[in-house]
Design an enzyme around this catalytic site. Structure first.
Site, PDB file in Angstrom:
ATOM      1  N   ALA A  31       0.832  -1.209   0.000  1.00  7.68           N
ATOM      2  CA  ALA A  31       0.000   0.000   0.000  1.00  7.68           C
ATOM      3  C   ALA A  31       0.862   1.252   0.000  1.00  7.68           C
ATOM      4  O   ALA A  31       0.506   2.258  -0.629  1.00  7.68           O
ATOM      5  CB  ALA A  31      -0.944  -0.001   1.201  1.00  7.68           C
ATOM      6  N   GLY A  34       2.000   1.583  -3.463  1.00  9.71           N
ATOM      7  CA  GLY A  34       0.789   1.736  -4.278  1.00  9.71           C
ATOM      8  C   GLY A  34       0.170   3.117  -4.153  1.00  9.71           C
ATOM      9  O   GLY A  34      -0.344   3.669  -5.128  1.00  9.71           O
ATOM     10  N   ASP A  35       0.213   3.679  -2.951  1.00  3.49           N
ATOM     11  CA  ASP A  35      -0.284   5.041  -2.736  1.00  3.49           C
ATOM     12  C   ASP A  35       0.477   6.016  -3.631  1.00  3.49           C
ATOM     13  O   ASP A  35      -0.120   6.870  -4.294  1.00  3.49           O
ATOM     14  CB  ASP A  35      -0.130   5.418  -1.262  1.00  3.49           C
ATOM     15  CG  ASP A  35      -0.506   6.865  -0.971  1.00  3.49           C
ATOM     16  OD1 ASP A  35      -1.635   7.270  -1.322  1.00  3.49           O
ATOM     17  OD2 ASP A  35       0.332   7.576  -0.392  1.00  3.49           O
ATOM     18  N   SER A  36       1.771   5.859  -3.674  1.00  2.86           N
ATOM     19  CA  SER A  36       2.599   6.765  -4.482  1.00  2.86           C
ATOM     20  C   SER A  36       2.371   6.576  -5.972  1.00  2.86           C
ATOM     21  O   SER A  36       2.270   7.553  -6.716  1.00  2.86           O
ATOM     22  CB  SER A  36       4.083   6.554  -4.171  1.00  2.86           C
ATOM     23  OG  SER A  36       4.359   6.931  -2.862  1.00  2.86           O
ATOM     24  N   ASP A  39      -1.027   7.931  -6.956  1.00  2.00           N
ATOM     25  CA  ASP A  39      -0.930   9.386  -6.968  1.00  2.00           C
ATOM     26  C   ASP A  39      -0.194   9.874  -8.215  1.00  2.00           C
ATOM     27  O   ASP A  39      -0.626  10.827  -8.868  1.00  2.00           O
ATOM     28  CB  ASP A  39      -0.212   9.865  -5.696  1.00  2.00           C
ATOM     29  CG  ASP A  39      -0.185  11.371  -5.568  1.00  2.00           C
ATOM     30  OD1 ASP A  39      -1.262  11.976  -5.388  1.00  2.00           O
ATOM     31  OD2 ASP A  39       0.920  11.945  -5.641  1.00  2.00           O
TER      32      ASP A  39
END
Length: 146
Positions: A31, A34-36, A39
């Protein structure tokens, strides 16, 4: 003609990293990356749609990069995921996180974490086309367009 290299391949080659079994990563590690990458995908699309002020770019990006929208997206994609993808999503959603979203419920936050884990997993597996397809399809299924 020169063969294109993904950013993942370029990072691994430049910094001599990789080779770790992605399945051994914790769901929160998936995560985290994955968040980066989620984004970055959204920011790239927003910037490619036109030159605007930084404030306007930020506002547009935040409308897609938030737990509420990400939770709606993953709900809409439930029938689209493979068994493997669903397992990664569920591991991310069920991971015990010690933080929460400012403007979302804990359920939305956990679903968003699951989506980010899935994005991280697909990215690190080199499945960028699949990751991009799911992001685009999720945005479309919740009735949004960038």
């Amino acid at each position: 003609m020169e063969e294109s290299v993904t950013i993942l391949e370029a990072v691994r080659e430049t910094f001599s990293c990789g080779g770790v079994d992605i399945r051994s990563y914790s769901p929160l590690t998936l995560a985290y990356i994955g968040d980066s990458i989620y984004d970055l995908v959204i920011r790239t699309v927003v910037v490619e749609r036109g030159n605007r002020s930084a404030n306007n770019l930020h506002k547009k990006t935040v409308s897609y990069v938030n737990a509420r929208v990400q939770a709606r997206m993953i709900d809409a994609l439930e029938d689209e995921m493979t068994e493997e993808e669903a397992a990664v999503y569920h591991r991310g959603r069920n991971a015990k996180s010690y933080t929460g979203a400012k403007n979302a419920s804990i359920i939305e936050y956990r679903k968003a974490t699951g989506l980010e884990a899935l994005c991280g997993y697909l990215y690190l597996q080199g499945q960028q086309e699949r990751m991009l397809y799911l992001i685009k399809e999720g945005i479309s299924r919740v009735g949004m367009e960038i």
